[in-house]
Design an enzyme around this catalytic site. Structure first.
Site, PDB file in Angstrom:
ATOM      1  N   LYS A 172       0.814  -1.226   0.000  1.00  0.00           N
ATOM      2  CA  LYS A 172       0.000   0.000   0.000  1.00  0.00           C
ATOM      3  C   LYS A 172       0.839   1.264   0.000  1.00  0.00           C
ATOM      4  CE  LYS A 172      -0.756   0.017   4.968  1.00  0.00           C
ATOM      5  NZ  LYS A 172      -1.447  -0.763   5.982  1.00  0.00           N
TER       6      LYS A 172
ATOM      7  N   ARG B 185      -8.225  -0.620  16.416  1.00  0.00           N
ATOM      8  CA  ARG B 185      -8.597  -0.199  15.062  1.00  0.00           C
ATOM      9  C   ARG B 185      -9.592  -1.243  14.584  1.00  0.00           C
ATOM     10  NH1 ARG B 185      -4.366   0.722  10.188  1.00  0.00           N
ATOM     11  NH2 ARG B 185      -4.906  -1.451   9.826  1.00  0.00           N
TER      12      ARG B 185
HETATM   13  C1  PLP Z   1      -0.693  -1.617   6.617  1.00  0.00           C
HETATM   14  C2  PLP Z   1      -1.143  -2.937   7.113  1.00  0.00           C
HETATM   15  C3  PLP Z   1      -0.233  -4.001   7.176  1.00  0.00           C
HETATM   16  C4  PLP Z   1       1.237  -3.817   6.862  1.00  0.00           C
HETATM   17  O1  PLP Z   1       1.787  -3.040   7.877  1.00  0.00           O
HETATM   18  P1  PLP Z   1       3.352  -2.717   7.958  1.00  0.00           P
HETATM   19  O2  PLP Z   1       3.508  -2.087   9.292  1.00  0.00           O
HETATM   20  O3  PLP Z   1       3.656  -1.815   6.834  1.00  0.00           O
HETATM   21  O4  PLP Z   1       4.051  -4.022   7.874  1.00  0.00           O
HETATM   22  C5  PLP Z   1      -0.688  -5.235   7.577  1.00  0.00           C
HETATM   23  N1  PLP Z   1      -1.979  -5.423   7.904  1.00  0.00           N
HETATM   24  C6  PLP Z   1      -2.904  -4.432   7.857  1.00  0.00           C
HETATM   25  C7  PLP Z   1      -4.307  -4.734   8.215  1.00  0.00           C
HETATM   26  C8  PLP Z   1      -2.503  -3.151   7.475  1.00  0.00           C
HETATM   27  O5  PLP Z   1      -3.411  -2.183   7.439  1.00  0.00           O
END
Ligand code: PLP
Length: 355
Positions: A36, A131
């Site tokens: 992302k 969250r």
């Molecule tokens: C962004 C996200 C991740 C990846 O997180 P990082 O800290 O970049 O490894 C994994 N799971 C969810 C649900 C996320 O929103």
């Protein structure tokens, strides 16, 4: 070459992915690479696949749809629960998605049935970061609901920590996830394919010798991209932290008094009046054609001898101990938020380097 530009070192990204995939495989943990922060850039996704990643995750259906249309055949995971308005698109272009709302699960099932597809569901459990996630006491009921919908496949359960309140994965919350998986399997007579322990914030816990228990899957973004964990922003040993650099160009260089003149009101981006600046005499100030439209200026590390003084939409103001000149390029290290903004900005050129 045009500026501003984000230079992306694919060899370093390959090294990071191959290293983490290998390390975690030793603990029985598979990796979904989360793109992302780089908008699922195809060169980066291809690099990850070549490094042994077996699934690609993203928070945005548009990104996963783009990858699918571009010919990606690897399984994909939508890591944010779909909007009700997007379930058709999700079913059409994504293998599995994360869920915490029965209403969305039912809508997804209906869409999957209409499209004669079977879609994977990963149920997200709230374990403290507040969250996304359903409460542990509701897990069984929603798992039963999912199992009763033939167009869906319950692929597993997962949790996400370290994002909203920076809650760290630890022995207690990770053991709770394992226990929930065990209990669910026993109560429903099923086997969960995935127990997804979290994101890059889980890596320090594992590195300290944390027992994975039932956890056999992580969703990693920041560790792959920036070679560090998000909770303390510490580099992860053996990984590159400099796969990305943001290059900006100086458009003005002058010596100016450090203190502003005149009566002061609000500044362009802070809702409070600027604090009176200490008088540091005349300073060499540089202005870069780089601003809030391009990057999160608070999340940039400047090159040695240069400090960031401020930023507005289109200007980044720096001071330097060494001589600067107009036209010169300065190279900054972006953090996650700066990287995300730079990747998203249409004004920042993206330049992939390889070999
Ligand atoms: C962004 C996200 C991740 C990846 O997180 P990082 O800290 O970049 O490894 C994994 N799971 C969810 C649900 C996320 O929103």
């Amino acid at each position: 070459m045009s500026a501003p530009r984000l230079e992306i070192d694919l060899d370093r990204l390959h090294h990071n992915a191959a290293t983490l995939v290998r390390r975690l495989a030793g603990q029985g943990i598979a990796v979904t690479a989360v793109g992302k922060a780089c908008l699922g850039r195809p060169e980066i996704v291809r690099t990850w696949l070549a490094a042994g990643v077996t699934s690609i995750g993203d928070s945005r259906i548009e990104t996963l749809e783009g990858l699918a249309r571009g010919g990606l055949t690897t399984p994909t995971l939508l890591i944010r629960t779909p909007m009700l308005s997007q379930v058709e698109q999700v079913v059409a272009h994504v293998t599995s998605s994360c869920h915490s709302e029965p209403l969305v699960i039912q809508a997804l099932a209906a869409a999957a049935q209409r499209q004669r597809r079977r879609h994977g569901v990963l149920l997200m459990v709230e374990l403290g970061d507040r969250r996304e996630g359903l409460l542990p006491r509701d897990l069984e009921a929603i798992a039963r609901l999912t199992l009763g919908l033939p167009s869906l496949r319950l692929v597993g359960i997962g949790t996400n920590l370290g994002c909203q309140h920076g809650v760290a994965p630890d022995a207690a919350n990770m053991a709770e996830l394992s226990a929930l998986a065990d209990a669910l399997e026993a109560r429903l007579g099923i086997r969960l394919e995935l127990v997804s322990g979290g994101n890059s914030a889980n890596l320090p816990w594992l590195a300290r010798g944390g027992a994975p228990g039932r956890i056999n899957h992580l969703r990693l973004g920041e560790a792959l991209l920036l070679g560090r964990e998000p909770l303390a922003r510490c580099p992860i040993p053996g990984l590159h932290t400099d796969a990305f650099s943001l290059v900006g160009e100086l458009i003005e260089v002058k010596r100016k008094p450090s203190r502003p003149w005149g009566e002061q009101g609000l500044t362009s981006f802070l809702a409070t009046a600027a604090a009176p600046a200490p008088d540091r005499g005349w300073r060499q100030r540089g202005l870069l054609a780089l601003g809030v439209q391009d990057v999160d200026p608070a999340d940039l590390v400047p090159p040695p001898g240069v400090s960031i003084v401020g930023a507005s939409s289109d200007h980044l103001v720096v001071e330097a101990e060494r001589p600067l000149r107009v036209g010169e390029e300065l190279r900054f290290q972006p953090g996650y938020s700066a990287l995300l903004r730079a990747m998203t900005s249409p004004f920042v050129h993206k330049h992939c380097l390889k070999g």
